[in-house]
Write a protein that holds these residues in place. Structure first.
Motif, short mmCIF file in Angstrom:
data_model
loop_
_atom_site.label_atom_id
_atom_site.label_comp_id
_atom_site.label_asym_id
_atom_site.label_seq_id
_atom_site.Cartn_x
_atom_site.Cartn_y
_atom_site.Cartn_z
N PHE A 1 -14.60 11.57 1.69
CA PHE A 1 -13.77 11.43 2.89
C PHE A 1 -12.51 10.64 2.54
CE2 PHE A 1 -16.60 7.79 2.95
CZ PHE A 1 -15.77 6.73 3.29
N ASP A 2 -11.49 10.81 3.36
CA ASP A 2 -10.25 10.09 3.18
C ASP A 2 -10.37 8.71 3.83
OD1 ASP A 2 -7.15 10.37 2.62
OD2 ASP A 2 -7.36 9.49 4.62
N LEU A 3 -10.16 7.66 3.05
CA LEU A 3 -10.31 6.30 3.57
C LEU A 3 -9.37 6.02 4.74
CD1 LEU A 3 -10.66 4.17 0.31
CD2 LEU A 3 -12.39 4.52 2.07
N SER A 4 -8.13 6.47 4.65
CA SER A 4 -7.17 6.24 5.73
C SER A 4 -7.63 6.92 7.01
CB SER A 4 -5.79 6.75 5.35
OG SER A 4 -5.31 6.06 4.24
N SER A 5 -8.13 8.13 6.88
CA SER A 5 -8.61 8.88 8.03
C SER A 5 -9.81 8.18 8.67
CB SER A 5 -9.00 10.29 7.59
OG SER A 5 -9.53 11.02 8.66
N ALA A 6 -10.73 7.70 7.85
CA ALA A 6 -11.91 7.01 8.37
C ALA A 6 -11.51 5.73 9.10
CB ALA A 6 -12.88 6.70 7.23
N TRP A 7 -10.62 4.94 8.49
CA TRP A 7 -10.17 3.71 9.13
C TRP A 7 -9.52 4.01 10.47
CZ3 TRP A 7 -11.43 -1.07 8.96
CH2 TRP A 7 -11.84 -1.66 7.78
N LYS A 8 -8.67 5.02 10.49
CA LYS A 8 -7.95 5.37 11.71
C LYS A 8 -8.92 5.79 12.81
CE LYS A 8 -3.68 7.82 12.73
NZ LYS A 8 -2.89 6.61 12.82
N ALA A 9 -9.92 6.59 12.46
CA ALA A 9 -10.91 7.05 13.45
C ALA A 9 -11.71 5.87 14.01
CB ALA A 9 -11.84 8.09 12.83
N VAL A 10 -12.12 4.97 13.14
CA VAL A 10 -12.90 3.81 13.58
C VAL A 10 -12.02 2.88 14.42
CG1 VAL A 10 -14.13 1.75 12.79
CG2 VAL A 10 -14.58 3.96 11.71
N GLU A 11 -10.79 2.68 14.02
CA GLU A 11 -9.90 1.81 14.79
C GLU A 11 -9.65 2.36 16.19
OE1 GLU A 11 -6.52 1.42 12.17
OE2 GLU A 11 -7.34 -0.40 11.26
N ILE A 12 -9.42 3.66 16.31
CA ILE A 12 -9.18 4.23 17.64
C ILE A 12 -10.46 4.15 18.46
CG2 ILE A 12 -9.61 6.67 17.07
CD1 ILE A 12 -6.96 5.38 19.52
N ALA A 13 -11.61 4.36 17.86
CA ALA A 13 -12.88 4.22 18.59
C ALA A 13 -13.03 2.80 19.12
CB ALA A 13 -14.06 4.60 17.70
N MET A 14 -12.71 1.81 18.30
CA MET A 14 -12.84 0.42 18.73
C MET A 14 -11.82 0.08 19.83
SD MET A 14 -15.48 -0.67 17.22
CE MET A 14 -15.45 -2.44 17.40
N LYS A 15 -10.63 0.68 19.79
CA LYS A 15 -9.67 0.47 20.88
C LYS A 15 -10.24 1.02 22.19
CE LYS A 15 -5.42 0.70 18.17
NZ LYS A 15 -4.22 1.53 17.89
N CYS A 16 -10.93 2.15 22.08
CA CYS A 16 -11.55 2.76 23.27
C CYS A 16 -12.60 1.83 23.88
CB CYS A 16 -12.21 4.09 22.91
SG CYS A 16 -11.06 5.40 22.47
N LEU A 17 -13.18 0.97 23.06
CA LEU A 17 -14.25 0.08 23.52
C LEU A 17 -13.75 -1.29 23.96
CD1 LEU A 17 -16.96 0.88 20.82
CD2 LEU A 17 -16.68 1.87 23.09
N SER A 18 -12.45 -1.44 24.09
CA SER A 18 -11.92 -2.72 24.57
C SER A 18 -12.60 -3.10 25.88
CB SER A 18 -10.41 -2.62 24.81
OG SER A 18 -9.73 -2.41 23.61
N LEU A 19 -13.00 -4.36 25.99
CA LEU A 19 -13.69 -4.81 27.20
C LEU A 19 -12.82 -4.70 28.44
CD1 LEU A 19 -15.71 -7.85 25.83
CD2 LEU A 19 -16.51 -5.54 26.32
N ASN A 20 -11.55 -4.98 28.28
CA ASN A 20 -10.62 -4.86 29.40
C ASN A 20 -10.09 -3.43 29.42
OD1 ASN A 20 -8.73 -5.17 31.39
ND2 ASN A 20 -7.70 -6.91 30.43
N SER A 21 -10.37 -2.69 30.48
CA SER A 21 -10.00 -1.27 30.53
C SER A 21 -8.51 -1.03 30.40
CB SER A 21 -10.53 -0.63 31.82
OG SER A 21 -9.92 -1.20 32.95
N ILE A 22 -7.70 -1.98 30.80
CA ILE A 22 -6.25 -1.83 30.69
C ILE A 22 -5.80 -1.76 29.23
CG2 ILE A 22 -5.51 -4.25 30.70
CD1 ILE A 22 -3.93 -2.01 33.14
#
Length: 145
Positions: A73-94
């Motif tokens: 797998f591409d490391l940059s792609s994996a990091w980007k996917a995980v980072e966006i997933a974690m942004k989606c999980l922000s406790l504050n919905s805003i």
């Protein structure tokens, strides 16, 4: 009010609650692990996002990605996917992105992965086919009549 309490109190789902759920789904797909994990030593349950966050802090993307994928797998792609997933999980919905942003970011991940696969396929083809390798590497141009 957190996501669960807000939904419980109102019974209304919102785009931001959908984004949260989608972020959880992305982590499940990337890691191939369940949402609730159990620490074998203490029998304590914890959310997949807690596990991912700990590994992100030490920069261990290889342990986050499903081990069946191994190094393929591409490391940059994996990091980007995980980072966006974690942004989606922000406790504050805003603080969560909207789905258009999520789709755009994940599309970039897909493009990185496709580029890596094309590069690998081209490299493999050149190694296995010396005739096409020589043709591609030579400077062949047509002559005018």
């Amino acid at each position: 009010m957190d996501l669960g309490c807000r939904y419980y109190a109102t019974g209304w789902l919102t785009e931001k609650s959908d984004v949260y759920s989608f972020g959880v789904l992305v982590l499940e797909i990337v890691t191939s692990r369940p949402v609730l994990m159990i620490d074998r030593a203490s029998s304590q349950k914890y959310h997949i996002s807690q596990w991912v966050m700990q590994l992100m802090k030490i920069g261990d993307i290889r342990s986050i990605v499903d081990q069946k994928v191994r190094e393929n797998f591409d490391l940059s792609s994996a990091w980007k996917a995980v980072e966006i997933a974690m942004k989606c999980l922000s406790l504050n919905s805003i603080d969560r992105p909207n789905m258009k942003e999520v789709v755009s970011e994940l599309s970039e991940c897909l493009a990185l992965e496709k580029a890596r696969k094309r590069k690998n396929a081209d490299t493999d083809m050149r190694k296995s086919n010396p005739v096409s390798r020589n043709f591609r590497e030579s400077e062949v141009t047509p002559f005018a009549r």
